[in-house]
Design a protein around this motif. Structure first.
Motif: not given
Length: 232
Positions: A13, A35, A57, A59-60, A62, A80-82, A86-87
């Motif tokens: 992302p 984040d 927002e 895509s994550l 969040t 944070c949705r890592c 994806n991170s």
């Protein structure tokens, strides 16, 4: 123990965001709770990016907790949705590596620096990063373990994990409006008007926020004092 700096290209992302807005440079701090992103560019590019925030927002999966625009800078705080899929920084942590904040993005490239206690851990990360894109090592130096505290001393979780969203928002606003400047560029009454709350309520939020941050940095203040060895 090695410090390794890498130049990455991938479609995760944040690197993809840099590809979509190549003229905007940005920094990223993350503590698994939030984040914090700082974007820098000209007005037109930042205008376009700010309109794109809802897509970030989405895509994550969040939501934004805070957004601020000042001159050539746009600041955004996200929940944070890592994760490992994806991170890149979660991948580094998964392989028992420490990553150095902030991570830097520009022109579709991501600059990530890590501290690797064992070579096999870094090799595992390198393979994972190759699976999702291009990896180029730009710097590798040996690090004395005694210096790690200087390289990687204060984490965002140490400082901010106990702060509420309101405390964080009020604290950032107070800082950017010059409340902590000497001399002050604003006062507590004027700040409170911006949020439509009483000055006593805002004062309480700021005092609690500052107190929590001081508790987070107290061990490092003590270390710094000891390292000074009584110097005046």
């Amino acid at each position: 123990m090695d410090e390794i700096e890498m130049d990455l290209e991938n479609d995760l992302p944040f690197c993809k965001l840099s590809k979509d807005f190549p003229q905007v440079s940005f920094y990223r701090w993350c503590n698994s709770a939030i984040d914090y992103l700082e974007f820098y560019g000209n007005k037109e590019d930042l205008d376009s990016l700010e309109k794109y925030v809802p897509e970030i927002e989405k895509s994550l999966n969040t939501n934004s907790l805070y957004r601020s625009r000042s001159g050539g800078r746009l600041s955004v705080i996200l929940s944070c949705r890592c994760n490992v899929s994806n991170s890149t920084i979660r991948k580094a942590e998964h392989h028992n590596l420490m990553w150095k904040a902030p991570v830097f993005y520009n022109g579709g490239h991501e600059k990530l620096s890590v501290i690797s206690p064992r070579s096999e851990d870094f090799l595992g990360l390198f393979k994972d990063l190759e699976d999702v894109g291009k990896v180029r090592i730009t710097k590798k130096i040996e690090v004395d373990p005694d210096l790690v505290r200087d390289i990687y001393s204060i984490s965002l979780s140490d400082l901010f994990s106990d702060l509420t969203e309101k405390q964080l928002r009020y604290l950032v606003s107070a800082y950017h409006n010059g409340y902590f400047d000497v001399p002050k560029r604003t006062n507590i009454v004027e700040l409170a008007k911006q949020f439509n709350i009483s000055y006593s309520t805002l004062q309480e939020h700021l005092e609690k926020a500052v107190n929590k941050i001081m508790k987070g940095i107290e061990p490092y203040l003590t270390i710094a004092l000891q390292m000074m060895g009584g110097k005046e």
